[in-house]
Design a protein around this motif. Structure first.
Motif, PDB file in Angstrom:
ATOM      1  N   GLY A 180       0.826  -1.204   0.000  1.00 12.04           N
ATOM      2  CA  GLY A 180       0.000   0.000   0.000  1.00 12.04           C
ATOM      3  C   GLY A 180       0.856   1.247   0.000  1.00 12.04           C
ATOM      4  N   VAL A 181       0.242   2.370  -0.384  1.00 16.13           N
ATOM      5  CA  VAL A 181       0.948   3.647  -0.458  1.00 16.13           C
ATOM      6  C   VAL A 181       0.053   4.745   0.103  1.00 16.13           C
ATOM      7  CG1 VAL A 181       1.971   5.379  -1.985  1.00 16.13           C
ATOM      8  CG2 VAL A 181       2.281   2.944  -2.491  1.00 16.13           C
ATOM      9  N   THR A 182       0.632   5.623   0.912  1.00 19.05           N
ATOM     10  CA  THR A 182      -0.091   6.808   1.367  1.00 19.05           C
ATOM     11  C   THR A 182       0.668   8.045   0.909  1.00 19.05           C
ATOM     12  OG1 THR A 182       1.061   6.861   3.506  1.00 19.05           O
ATOM     13  CG2 THR A 182      -1.014   5.636   3.393  1.00 19.05           C
ATOM     14  N   LEU A 183      -0.073   9.067   0.495  1.00 21.87           N
ATOM     15  CA  LEU A 183       0.498  10.346   0.077  1.00 21.87           C
ATOM     16  C   LEU A 183       0.038  11.398   1.072  1.00 21.87           C
ATOM     17  CD1 LEU A 183      -0.252  10.140  -3.767  1.00 21.87           C
ATOM     18  CD2 LEU A 183       1.842   9.488  -2.572  1.00 21.87           C
ATOM     19  N   GLY A 184       0.983  11.929   1.842  1.00 24.15           N
ATOM     20  CA  GLY A 184       0.621  12.911   2.851  1.00 24.15           C
ATOM     21  C   GLY A 184      -0.370  12.378   3.859  1.00 24.15           C
ATOM     22  N   GLY A 185      -0.307  11.104   4.154  1.00 19.05           N
ATOM     23  CA  GLY A 185      -1.186  10.491   5.140  1.00 19.05           C
ATOM     24  C   GLY A 185      -2.482   9.951   4.577  1.00 19.05           C
ATOM     25  N   GLU A 186      -2.745  10.190   3.287  1.00 21.85           N
ATOM     26  CA  GLU A 186      -3.972   9.703   2.653  1.00 21.85           C
ATOM     27  C   GLU A 186      -3.654   8.501   1.765  1.00 21.85           C
ATOM     28  OE1 GLU A 186      -7.019  10.813   3.163  1.00 21.85           O
ATOM     29  OE2 GLU A 186      -6.357  12.373   4.563  1.00 21.85           O
ATOM     30  N   ALA A 187      -4.447   7.439   1.881  1.00 20.67           N
ATOM     31  CA  ALA A 187      -4.235   6.240   1.080  1.00 20.67           C
ATOM     32  C   ALA A 187      -4.412   6.543  -0.400  1.00 20.67           C
ATOM     33  CB  ALA A 187      -5.202   5.140   1.508  1.00 20.67           C
ATOM     34  N   LEU A 188      -3.516   6.008  -1.218  1.00 24.22           N
ATOM     35  CA  LEU A 188      -3.581   6.199  -2.660  1.00 24.22           C
ATOM     36  C   LEU A 188      -4.714   5.346  -3.232  1.00 24.22           C
ATOM     37  CD1 LEU A 188      -2.252   7.405  -5.228  1.00 24.22           C
ATOM     38  CD2 LEU A 188      -0.808   5.361  -5.296  1.00 24.22           C
ATOM     39  N   GLU A 189      -5.692   6.004  -3.861  1.00 26.74           N
ATOM     40  CA  GLU A 189      -6.836   5.284  -4.411  1.00 26.74           C
ATOM     41  C   GLU A 189      -6.450   4.492  -5.661  1.00 26.74           C
ATOM     42  OE1 GLU A 189     -10.077   7.887  -5.141  1.00 26.74           O
ATOM     43  OE2 GLU A 189     -10.234   8.588  -3.071  1.00 26.74           O
ATOM     44  N   GLY A 190      -7.080   3.343  -5.804  1.00 24.80           N
ATOM     45  CA  GLY A 190      -6.847   2.522  -6.980  1.00 24.80           C
ATOM     46  C   GLY A 190      -5.509   1.807  -7.000  1.00 24.80           C
ATOM     47  N   PHE A 191      -4.801   1.808  -5.862  1.00 30.85           N
ATOM     48  CA  PHE A 191      -3.493   1.156  -5.820  1.00 30.85           C
ATOM     49  C   PHE A 191      -3.638  -0.358  -5.889  1.00 30.85           C
ATOM     50  CE2 PHE A 191      -0.194  -1.008  -3.378  1.00 30.85           C
ATOM     51  CZ  PHE A 191       0.938  -0.577  -4.039  1.00 30.85           C
ATOM     52  N   GLU A 192      -2.781  -0.994  -6.694  1.00 26.71           N
ATOM     53  CA  GLU A 192      -2.750  -2.452  -6.791  1.00 26.71           C
ATOM     54  C   GLU A 192      -1.379  -2.951  -6.339  1.00 26.71           C
ATOM     55  OE1 GLU A 192      -3.713  -3.541 -10.764  1.00 26.71           O
ATOM     56  OE2 GLU A 192      -5.859  -3.157 -10.516  1.00 26.71           O
ATOM     57  N   ALA A 193      -1.408  -3.901  -5.442  1.00 25.84           N
ATOM     58  CA  ALA A 193      -0.156  -4.419  -4.877  1.00 25.84           C
ATOM     59  C   ALA A 193       0.726  -5.041  -5.954  1.00 25.84           C
ATOM     60  CB  ALA A 193      -0.460  -5.455  -3.801  1.00 25.84           C
ATOM     61  N   PHE A 194       2.034  -4.973  -5.724  1.00 25.45           N
ATOM     62  CA  PHE A 194       3.001  -5.621  -6.609  1.00 25.45           C
ATOM     63  C   PHE A 194       4.199  -6.039  -5.770  1.00 25.45           C
ATOM     64  CE2 PHE A 194       3.835  -1.093  -6.622  1.00 25.45           C
ATOM     65  CZ  PHE A 194       5.213  -0.997  -6.522  1.00 25.45           C
ATOM     66  N   SER A 195       5.147  -6.715  -6.376  1.00 26.53           N
ATOM     67  CA  SER A 195       6.293  -7.216  -5.623  1.00 26.53           C
ATOM     68  C   SER A 195       7.603  -6.795  -6.268  1.00 26.53           C
ATOM     69  CB  SER A 195       6.242  -8.745  -5.499  1.00 26.53           C
ATOM     70  OG  SER A 195       6.309  -9.346  -6.780  1.00 26.53           O
ATOM     71  N   LEU A 196       8.641  -6.818  -5.458  1.00 28.64           N
ATOM     72  CA  LEU A 196       9.997  -6.515  -5.897  1.00 28.64           C
ATOM     73  C   LEU A 196      10.829  -7.774  -5.693  1.00 28.64           C
ATOM     74  CD1 LEU A 196      10.374  -3.067  -4.073  1.00 28.64           C
ATOM     75  CD2 LEU A 196       9.664  -3.450  -6.446  1.00 28.64           C
ATOM     76  N   ASP A 197      11.312  -8.344  -6.792  1.00 27.99           N
ATOM     77  CA  ASP A 197      12.095  -9.579  -6.741  1.00 27.99           C
ATOM     78  C   ASP A 197      13.588  -9.259  -6.835  1.00 27.99           C
ATOM     79  OD1 ASP A 197       9.727 -10.997  -6.656  1.00 27.99           O
ATOM     80  OD2 ASP A 197       9.649 -11.293  -8.823  1.00 27.99           O
ATOM     81  N   PHE A 198      14.343  -9.714  -5.841  1.00 28.16           N
ATOM     82  CA  PHE A 198      15.779  -9.434  -5.784  1.00 28.16           C
ATOM     83  C   PHE A 198      16.584 -10.697  -6.085  1.00 28.16           C
ATOM     84  CE2 PHE A 198      13.749  -6.176  -3.309  1.00 28.16           C
ATOM     85  CZ  PHE A 198      14.499  -5.027  -3.564  1.00 28.16           C
ATOM     86  N   ASP A 199      17.539 -10.553  -6.976  1.00 28.69           N
ATOM     87  CA  ASP A 199      18.455 -11.634  -7.334  1.00 28.69           C
ATOM     88  C   ASP A 199      19.865 -11.084  -7.182  1.00 28.69           C
ATOM     89  OD1 ASP A 199      19.717 -13.857  -8.291  1.00 28.69           O
ATOM     90  OD2 ASP A 199      19.016 -13.654 -10.363  1.00 28.69           O
ATOM     91  N   LEU A 200      20.549 -11.444  -6.087  1.00 31.68           N
ATOM     92  CA  LEU A 200      21.827 -10.856  -5.750  1.00 31.68           C
ATOM     93  C   LEU A 200      22.914 -11.920  -5.647  1.00 31.68           C
ATOM     94  CD1 LEU A 200      20.631  -8.494  -2.867  1.00 31.68           C
ATOM     95  CD2 LEU A 200      20.811  -7.938  -5.294  1.00 31.68           C
ATOM     96  N   ALA A 201      24.143 -11.505  -5.896  1.00 29.56           N
ATOM     97  CA  ALA A 201      25.296 -12.388  -5.741  1.00 29.56           C
ATOM     98  C   ALA A 201      26.374 -11.666  -4.947  1.00 29.56           C
ATOM     99  CB  ALA A 201      25.837 -12.817  -7.097  1.00 29.56           C
ATOM    100  N   LYS A 202      26.997 -12.374  -4.028  1.00 25.86           N
ATOM    101  CA  LYS A 202      28.040 -11.752  -3.208  1.00 25.86           C
ATOM    102  C   LYS A 202      29.256 -11.429  -4.061  1.00 25.86           C
ATOM    103  CE  LYS A 202      28.861 -13.315   0.998  1.00 25.86           C
ATOM    104  NZ  LYS A 202      29.400 -14.156   2.102  1.00 25.86           N
ATOM    105  N   ASN A 203      29.857 -10.259  -3.786  1.00 25.58           N
ATOM    106  CA  ASN A 203      31.078  -9.854  -4.469  1.00 25.58           C
ATOM    107  C   ASN A 203      32.262 -10.557  -3.802  1.00 25.58           C
ATOM    108  OD1 ASN A 203      29.431  -8.125  -5.972  1.00 25.58           O
ATOM    109  ND2 ASN A 203      29.772  -6.418  -4.576  1.00 25.58           N
ATOM    110  N   THR A 204      32.493 -11.786  -4.205  1.00 22.28           N
ATOM    111  CA  THR A 204      33.506 -12.621  -3.532  1.00 22.28           C
ATOM    112  C   THR A 204      34.916 -12.109  -3.743  1.00 22.28           C
ATOM    113  OG1 THR A 204      33.522 -14.099  -5.462  1.00 22.28           O
ATOM    114  CG2 THR A 204      32.082 -14.680  -3.632  1.00 22.28           C
ATOM    115  N   THR A 205      35.152 -11.304  -4.765  1.00 20.62           N
ATOM    116  CA  THR A 205      36.498 -10.797  -5.008  1.00 20.62           C
ATOM    117  C   THR A 205      36.977  -9.872  -3.914  1.00 20.62           C
ATOM    118  OG1 THR A 205      35.574  -8.991  -6.344  1.00 20.62           O
ATOM    119  CG2 THR A 205      36.319 -10.969  -7.517  1.00 20.62           C
TER     120      THR A 205
END
Length: 207
Positions: A180-205
């Motif tokens: 969810g998202v609020t702008l200045g304390g008010e909920a953003l109307e019509g907001f649809e949830a989504f996800s952030l997918d992270f694919d990370l690798a350690k910098n072994t060097t």
């Protein structure tokens, strides 16, 4: 006549002692410089990472036939307590909230946004993976507004599943849900949830 025999016997004895002592010292030194292997523990996750963050629609909202989301480059540092992002890539997130046309201007106005996700870790029994239970907090974005107080954008974020670090590959993967998202304390109307997918690798060097 006994004296030469006695001298030869003593010389042979001393040489045997010297050889035995040298061999023993060599074995001791080898043992001291080659420590026994140790099993990994949860601290193996700590370090600097590089990879991608991809925006994905929530289940049931994506259109059929859409292409797989492309990833945005992202860097992170994992400490003993949190996954830390310096200059979190907010553009894709902002674009999902306000649209592509306004995203770049908002990102430029906001500037750098740092974000961290706390976690607790547990090593698997076979020492092959580390499960990281994530505890994300609200991501706050302060947007300057000319002639007025900055507009606070609060992004509610959660994690339904653990992050997983694989010891052999040094890779870390996890998903954050934008609920969810609020702008200045008010909920953003019509907001649809989504996800952030992270694919990370350690910098072994750097280790």
């Amino acid at each position: 006549m006994k004296t030469p025999i006695l001298k030869n016997w003593l010389a042979s004895g001393l040489m045997a002692v010297a050889v035995f002592g040298f061999t023993a010292c060599s074995e001791d030194n080898d043992g001291g410089t080659t420590p026994p292997p140790t099993d990994p523990d949860v601290t193996v996750v700590e370090g600097a990472y590089s990879g991608t963050m991809a925006v994905a629609e929530a289940a049931g909202t994506a259109d059929e036939g859409t292409e797989e989301p492309t990833g945005t480059a992202v860097d992170a540092a994992v400490s003993a307590e949190a996954i830390e992002f310096t200059d979190f890539p907010i553009r894709d997130l902002v674009a999902k909230i306000v649209g592509e046309e306004s995203a770049d201007a908002i990102v430029e106005a906001v500037g750098q946004v740092d974000y961290s996700v706390a976690y607790t870790a547990a090593m698997s029994e076979d020492k092959a993976t580390v499960a990281m239970t994530l505890a994300p907090e609200v991501l706050t974005i302060s947007m300057p507004v000319e002639g007025a107080e900055p507009l606070e954008i609060a992004v509610a974020i959660s994690a339904a599943a653990d992050a997983t670090y694989t010891v052999e590959s040094s890779k870390l993967g996890f998903t954050l849900s934008v609920d969810g998202v609020t702008l200045g304390g008010e909920a953003l109307e019509g907001f649809e949830a989504f996800s952030l997918d992270f694919d990370l690798a350690k910098n072994t060097t750097e280790e």
